[in-house]
Design an enzyme around this catalytic site. Structure first.
Site, PDB file in Angstrom:
ATOM      1  N   LYS A 110     -12.525 -42.117 -21.484  1.00 12.19           N
ATOM      2  CA  LYS A 110     -12.434 -41.857 -23.187  1.00 12.19           C
ATOM      3  C   LYS A 110     -11.488 -42.904 -23.834  1.00 12.19           C
ATOM      4  O   LYS A 110     -11.582 -42.925 -25.148  1.00 12.19           O
ATOM      5  CB  LYS A 110     -12.117 -40.399 -23.357  1.00 12.19           C
ATOM      6  CG  LYS A 110     -13.255 -39.556 -23.133  1.00 12.19           C
ATOM      7  CD  LYS A 110     -13.135 -38.116 -23.765  1.00 12.19           C
ATOM      8  CE  LYS A 110     -14.020 -37.178 -23.457  1.00 12.19           C
ATOM      9  NZ  LYS A 110     -13.923 -35.802 -23.867  1.00 12.19           N
ATOM     10  N   LYS A 193     -23.567 -40.401 -16.744  1.00 14.28           N
ATOM     11  CA  LYS A 193     -23.572 -39.024 -17.016  1.00 14.28           C
ATOM     12  C   LYS A 193     -24.471 -38.772 -18.067  1.00 14.28           C
ATOM     13  O   LYS A 193     -23.862 -39.357 -19.385  1.00 14.28           O
ATOM     14  CB  LYS A 193     -22.358 -38.553 -16.555  1.00 14.28           C
ATOM     15  CG  LYS A 193     -22.090 -36.854 -16.953  1.00 14.28           C
ATOM     16  CD  LYS A 193     -20.709 -36.654 -16.789  1.00 14.28           C
ATOM     17  CE  LYS A 193     -20.323 -36.704 -18.124  1.00 14.28           C
ATOM     18  NZ  LYS A 193     -18.818 -36.142 -18.391  1.00 14.28           N
ATOM     19  N   LYS A 196     -22.891 -36.339 -24.734  1.00 16.61           N
ATOM     20  CA  LYS A 196     -23.222 -36.504 -26.361  1.00 16.61           C
ATOM     21  C   LYS A 196     -22.736 -37.813 -26.659  1.00 16.61           C
ATOM     22  O   LYS A 196     -23.132 -38.267 -27.940  1.00 16.61           O
ATOM     23  CB  LYS A 196     -22.383 -35.405 -26.854  1.00 16.61           C
ATOM     24  CG  LYS A 196     -22.916 -33.809 -26.653  1.00 16.61           C
ATOM     25  CD  LYS A 196     -21.797 -32.787 -26.709  1.00 16.61           C
ATOM     26  CE  LYS A 196     -21.751 -32.056 -25.580  1.00 16.61           C
ATOM     27  NZ  LYS A 196     -20.616 -30.867 -25.744  1.00 16.61           N
TER      28      LYS A 196
END
Ligand code: TYM
Length: 326
Positions: A110, A193, A196
Site C-alpha cells: 500500500k 489478489k 477493490k
C-alpha cells in the site's frame, strides 16, 4: 469459543471477501460467540472521501445482514463505535517492534507507490490496531483470507509479549482459513489478489448489477490453450475461475473439469456468470428488503456496539491495571 472477524468498508464488498471470509462466518454463528464488525478505523489509513466512507459503511452493514449474519446470534457493530479499539491499539503500539511492522506485506504494497510524505503513521501502525481489535475481545478464532495471516501472527506475538511483560491476560488467537478459495485472484490479472483497489475490472462486487457480473466474467482474462483444467502454475486464470465456480456451485473442482471436458472457455465463462448470479440472488432479495428498513439496521448496529463495549470495557480495565495505569 469467541470468534471475531471484519471487512474494511473501503468500497463494495467483493466475492473474495465473501468466499474466503463471510461464507465461513455464517456456520460459526450456530456454535460460538461471534463478533463481526465493520472495520472503519482501518479504512481511513489511506486517502478516502468522507461521503464515500459513510456510504460504504452502510453498504457493508446491509451486505453483512443480507449475506446471513444474524443479529440474534452474533454481535454486529462498527469499529469506531467502540472507542476501546483505539485505546488498546495505543497501548499495544508501545510494545510493537518497528521491525515487525516494516516487514508487513500489506504495508509494503500500500505504500510502495506513494512518496514517504504521503504515507501516514496510521497505515504503518495498522497491524497493531488489528491486534487490538482481536485482543480486546480475547478472541480465540479468526476466520480470514490468506492475506491476513501475517497480521494475525503479529496479534499472536503481541499477546505473548503482553502476557510475558504484564501477566497472563490474552489467549493466543488462531486463524481459520478456507481450504480452497483462501486467495481469490483478480479477474483481469490472475497474478494479483482480487482487491477493490486494483480497479473495477479486477473484482466482482457481490451486489453489482447482474449484467455487469456477466460482462466482467465474459471479459475476464484466460490462459493459453483451451482446456478447462485446474493448474495454478500453468493456468492461473482458469484455476481461479474454477475455484469461484466450485465455491459458488458447491461442487468439487474435479467434477467441473469433467463437465467441461472438450468444451471451450466462452461457454464455461457464461455458465460461471449464471452460477455466480444464482448464488447471490437470494441475498440480493434480502438486501432489498433491508433497504426498506434502515431504522432496524441502525438499531442492530447500536445494540451490537453496546454489547461489544461491555466486553471491551472489562478487558481495558484489566489491561490498564496490569500495565500500572491508575
Ligand atoms: P479486508 O477488508 O482486506 O478483507 C476482508 C476479508 O476478506 C479477505 N479477502 C480475501 N480473501 C480471499 N481472496 C481475496 N482476494 C481477498 N481479499 C480480501 C481478507 O483476508 C479478510 O478476511 N485487516 C483486515 C480487516 C480486519 C480484521 C480485524 C479481520 C481488521 N481487524 C480483526 C479480522 C480480525 C482487512 O483489511 O480485511
Amino acid at each position: 469459543m469467541r470468534v471475531l472477524s471484519g471487512v474494511q468498508p473501503s468500497g463494495a464488498l467483493h466475492i473474495g471477501n465473501y468466499l474466503a471470509a463471510i461464507k465461513q462466518w455464517i456456520p460459526l454463528q450456530e456454535k460460538h460467540e461471534c463478533l463481526f464488525f465493520i472495520v472503519d478505523l482501518h479504512a481511513v489509513t489511506v486517502p478516502y472521501k468522507p461521503q464515500d466512507l459513510r456510504q460504504n459503511v452502510w453498504n457493508a452493514a446491509l451486505d453483512y445482514l443480507a449475506l446471513g449474519l444474524d443479529p440474534a446470534k452474533s454481535t454486529i457493530f462498527i469499529q469506531s463505535h467502540v472507542h476501546q479499539h483505539a485505546e488498546l491499539a495505543w497501548l499495544l503500539e508501545t510494545i510493537t517492534p518497528l521491525g515487525e511492522l516494516e516487514r508487513m506485506t500489506q504495508f509494503k504494497e500500500k505504500s510502495k507507490h506513494r512518496q514517504k510524505a504521503n504515507v501516514g503513521l496510521g497505515l504503518f501502525a495498522y497491524p497493531a490496531l488489528m491486534a487490538a481489535d482481536i485482543l480486546l475481545y480475547k478472541t480465540e478464532l479468526m476466520p480470514v483470507g490468506e492475506d491476513q495471516l501475517q497480521h494475525v501472527e503479529l496479534a499472536r506475538t503481541l499477546a505473548r509479549k503482553f502476557n510475558h511483560l504484564f501477566g497472563r491476560t490474552f489467549p493466543e488467537p488462531k486463524s481459520q482459513v478456507a481450504k480452497i478459495g483462501a486467495r481469490i485472484m483478480s479477474l483481469a490479472d490472475p497474478t494479483k489478489k482480487m482487491s477493490k483497489s486494483l480497479g473495477p475490472a479486477h473484482f466482482l462486487a457481490i451486489f453489482e448489477p447482474e449484467e455487469d457480473i456477466r460482462q466482467k466474467i465474459k471479459s475476464a482474462v484466460t490462459d493459453s490453450g483451451k482446456e478447462i483444467v485446474y493448474d495454478v502454475k500453468k493456468k492461473p486464470a482458469i484455476s481461479n475461475l474454477l475455484t469461484i465456480y466450485s465455491l459458488c456451485a458447491d461442487k468439487p473442482i474435479s467434477e467441473i473439469e469433467k463437465q467441461y471436458q472438450g468444451k471451450g472457455y466462452a461457454g464455461f465463462k457464461s455458465d460461471l456468470a449464471e452460477v455466480v448470479i444464482e448464488t447471490f440472488r437470494p441475498f440480493r432479495r434480502k438486501r432489498e428488503e433491508l433497504l426498506q428498513n434502515i431504522t432496524e439496521v441502525r438499531n442492530i448496529l447500536s445494540r451490537g456496539a453496546e454489547t461489544a463495549r461491555s466486553i471491551a470495557e472489562k478487558t481495558m480495565k484489566e489491561v490498564k491495571e496490569k500495565m500500572g495505569l491508575l
